[in-house]
Scaffold this motif. Structure first.
Motif, mmCIF file in Angstrom:
data_model
loop_
_atom_site.group_PDB
_atom_site.id
_atom_site.type_symbol
_atom_site.label_atom_id
_atom_site.label_comp_id
_atom_site.label_asym_id
_atom_site.label_seq_id
_atom_site.Cartn_x
_atom_site.Cartn_y
_atom_site.Cartn_z
ATOM 1 N N MET A 34 49.093 157.602 -7.811
ATOM 2 C CA MET A 34 48.371 158.639 -8.547
ATOM 3 C C MET A 34 47.405 157.951 -9.487
ATOM 4 O O MET A 34 47.629 156.803 -9.904
ATOM 5 N N GLY A 35 46.344 158.636 -9.823
ATOM 6 C CA GLY A 35 45.360 157.986 -10.666
ATOM 7 C C GLY A 35 44.377 158.949 -11.287
ATOM 8 O O GLY A 35 44.497 160.173 -11.148
ATOM 9 N N TRP A 36 43.420 158.355 -11.987
ATOM 10 C CA TRP A 36 42.382 159.119 -12.668
ATOM 11 C C TRP A 36 41.009 158.509 -12.356
ATOM 12 O O TRP A 36 40.854 157.291 -12.296
ATOM 13 N N PHE A 37 40.053 159.398 -12.205
ATOM 14 C CA PHE A 37 38.660 159.019 -12.030
ATOM 15 C C PHE A 37 37.846 159.849 -13.023
ATOM 16 O O PHE A 37 38.347 160.816 -13.589
ATOM 17 N N ARG A 38 36.606 159.456 -13.233
ATOM 18 C CA ARG A 38 35.736 160.232 -14.107
ATOM 19 C C ARG A 38 34.320 160.222 -13.575
ATOM 20 O O ARG A 38 33.922 159.312 -12.845
ATOM 21 N N GLN A 39 33.589 161.242 -13.973
ATOM 22 C CA GLN A 39 32.196 161.357 -13.551
ATOM 23 C C GLN A 39 31.378 161.961 -14.676
ATOM 24 O O GLN A 39 31.707 163.022 -15.200
ATOM 25 N N GLY A 42 24.741 162.551 -13.581
ATOM 26 C CA GLY A 42 23.821 161.589 -12.995
ATOM 27 C C GLY A 42 24.457 160.304 -12.510
ATOM 28 O O GLY A 42 23.759 159.407 -12.043
ATOM 29 N N LYS A 43 25.774 160.223 -12.613
ATOM 30 C CA LYS A 43 26.472 159.006 -12.191
ATOM 31 C C LYS A 43 27.493 159.308 -11.105
ATOM 32 O O LYS A 43 27.944 160.439 -10.951
ATOM 33 N N ASN A 44 27.842 158.265 -10.358
ATOM 34 C CA ASN A 44 28.895 158.408 -9.360
ATOM 35 C C ASN A 44 30.265 158.490 -10.024
ATOM 36 O O ASN A 44 30.446 158.031 -11.153
ATOM 37 N N ARG A 45 31.192 159.075 -9.293
ATOM 38 C CA ARG A 45 32.560 159.118 -9.797
ATOM 39 C C ARG A 45 33.104 157.695 -9.842
ATOM 40 O O ARG A 45 32.961 156.928 -8.874
ATOM 41 N N GLU A 46 33.735 157.340 -10.962
ATOM 42 C CA GLU A 46 34.244 155.982 -11.115
ATOM 43 C C GLU A 46 35.741 155.972 -11.372
ATOM 44 O O GLU A 46 36.302 156.887 -11.985
ATOM 45 N N PHE A 47 36.361 154.916 -10.934
ATOM 46 C CA PHE A 47 37.794 154.723 -11.084
ATOM 47 C C PHE A 47 38.135 154.435 -12.541
ATOM 48 O O PHE A 47 37.443 153.662 -13.212
ATOM 49 N N VAL A 48 39.238 155.025 -13.016
ATOM 50 C CA VAL A 48 39.677 154.838 -14.398
ATOM 51 C C VAL A 48 41.051 154.180 -14.477
ATOM 52 O O VAL A 48 41.270 153.261 -15.289
ATOM 53 N N ALA A 49 41.985 154.646 -13.672
ATOM 54 C CA ALA A 49 43.331 154.085 -13.731
ATOM 55 C C ALA A 49 44.119 154.558 -12.527
ATOM 56 O O ALA A 49 43.851 155.620 -11.971
ATOM 57 N N ALA A 50 45.118 153.761 -12.143
ATOM 58 C CA ALA A 50 46.006 154.142 -11.053
ATOM 59 C C ALA A 50 47.385 153.589 -11.326
ATOM 60 O O ALA A 50 47.541 152.561 -11.999
ATOM 61 N N ILE A 51 48.383 154.279 -10.775
ATOM 62 C CA ILE A 51 49.767 153.851 -10.925
ATOM 63 C C ILE A 51 50.469 154.012 -9.592
ATOM 64 O O ILE A 51 50.257 154.986 -8.874
ATOM 65 N N SER A 52 51.302 153.050 -9.251
ATOM 66 C CA SER A 52 51.977 153.067 -7.972
ATOM 67 C C SER A 52 53.066 154.140 -7.929
ATOM 68 O O SER A 52 53.426 154.719 -8.957
ATOM 69 N N GLY A 55 55.771 153.432 -10.226
ATOM 70 C CA GLY A 55 55.366 153.297 -11.616
ATOM 71 C C GLY A 55 55.354 151.870 -12.105
ATOM 72 O O GLY A 55 55.005 151.600 -13.254
ATOM 73 N N ALA A 56 55.726 150.944 -11.233
ATOM 74 C CA ALA A 56 55.835 149.548 -11.646
ATOM 75 C C ALA A 56 54.486 148.848 -11.731
ATOM 76 O O ALA A 56 54.343 147.839 -12.420
ATOM 77 N N SER A 57 53.500 149.367 -11.025
ATOM 78 C CA SER A 57 52.192 148.713 -10.968
ATOM 79 C C SER A 57 51.100 149.653 -11.448
ATOM 80 O O SER A 57 51.038 150.805 -11.037
ATOM 81 N N THR A 58 50.252 149.139 -12.340
ATOM 82 C CA THR A 58 49.113 149.916 -12.832
ATOM 83 C C THR A 58 47.842 149.084 -12.688
ATOM 84 O O THR A 58 47.888 147.847 -12.704
ATOM 85 N N THR A 59 46.731 149.792 -12.565
ATOM 86 C CA THR A 59 45.435 149.135 -12.389
ATOM 87 C C THR A 59 44.394 149.837 -13.237
ATOM 88 O O THR A 59 44.387 151.070 -13.298
ATOM 89 N N TYR A 60 43.534 149.027 -13.878
ATOM 90 C CA TYR A 60 42.462 149.570 -14.706
ATOM 91 C C TYR A 60 41.187 148.750 -14.488
ATOM 92 O O TYR A 60 41.247 147.537 -14.279
ATOM 93 N N PRO A 61 40.042 149.376 -14.624
ATOM 94 C CA PRO A 61 38.802 148.598 -14.639
ATOM 95 C C PRO A 61 38.632 147.987 -16.034
ATOM 96 O O PRO A 61 39.251 148.429 -17.001
ATOM 97 N N ASP A 62 37.774 147.006 -16.131
ATOM 98 C CA ASP A 62 37.568 146.330 -17.414
ATOM 99 C C ASP A 62 37.079 147.289 -18.500
ATOM 100 O O ASP A 62 37.353 147.086 -19.683
ATOM 101 N N SER A 63 36.367 148.327 -18.100
ATOM 102 C CA SER A 63 35.775 149.236 -19.075
ATOM 103 C C SER A 63 36.814 149.993 -19.903
ATOM 104 O O SER A 63 36.508 150.454 -21.012
ATOM 105 N N VAL A 64 38.032 150.136 -19.403
ATOM 106 C CA VAL A 64 39.052 150.884 -20.141
ATOM 107 C C VAL A 64 40.300 150.063 -20.410
ATOM 108 O O VAL A 64 41.193 150.515 -21.137
ATOM 109 N N LYS A 65 40.377 148.874 -19.848
ATOM 110 C CA LYS A 65 41.574 148.044 -19.986
ATOM 111 C C LYS A 65 41.837 147.752 -21.458
ATOM 112 O O LYS A 65 40.939 147.395 -22.212
ATOM 113 N N GLY A 66 43.083 147.945 -21.869
ATOM 114 C CA GLY A 66 43.456 147.733 -23.254
ATOM 115 C C GLY A 66 43.307 148.966 -24.128
ATOM 116 O O GLY A 66 43.816 149.006 -25.248
ATOM 117 N N ARG A 67 42.608 149.969 -23.629
ATOM 118 C CA ARG A 67 42.415 151.207 -24.398
ATOM 119 C C ARG A 67 43.114 152.394 -23.748
ATOM 120 O O ARG A 67 43.603 153.278 -24.445
#
Length: 116
Positions: A34-39, A42-52, A55-67
């Motif tokens: 499961m995950g989250w995207f945002r748009q 004027g921009k394409n939909r971009e990936f924000v976060a995902a979780i396996s 729940g043991a594995s999560t992924t974030y792009p640099d733009s939101v990592k740590g926040r």
């Protein structure tokens, strides 16, 4: 028909925190992730976060990592997104996403606006 129902979002100021939640009707056994995207306009939909599925594995792009932090409650088939230290560039419509064995589904979208 698999459904995803989102809640949360709204208008906040720079540096504030906000939470989003999404509940799916998909059978738990069928969920790959499961995950989250945002748009934003004027921009394409971009990936924000995902979780396996576990729940043991999560992924974030640099733009939101740590926040931003994604978490899930399998018993409630819910995924949350906790957003801290929000910035004006985080302003967008946020969409919940679920990846199943047979396809993917999207939530209805929730507006998040961060004013400077």
């Amino acid at each position: 028909q698999v459904q995803l129902v989102q809640s949360g979002g709204g208008l906040v100021h720079t540096g504030d925190s906000l939470g989003l939640s999404c509940t799916t009707s998909a059978p738990t056994f069928s969920i790959l992730s499961m995950g989250w995207f945002r748009q934003s306009p004027g921009k394409n939909r971009e990936f924000v976060a995902a979780i396996s599925a576990s729940g043991a594995s999560t992924t974030y792009p640099d733009s939101v990592k740590g926040r931003f932090t994604i978490s899930r409650d399998n018993s409630k088939k819910t995924v949350q997104l906790q957003m801290n230290s929000l910035r004006p560039e985080d302003t967008a419509v946020y969409y919940c996403n679920v990846q199943l064995y047979w396809g993917e589904y999207w939530g209805q979208g929730t507006q998040v606006t961060v004013s400077s």
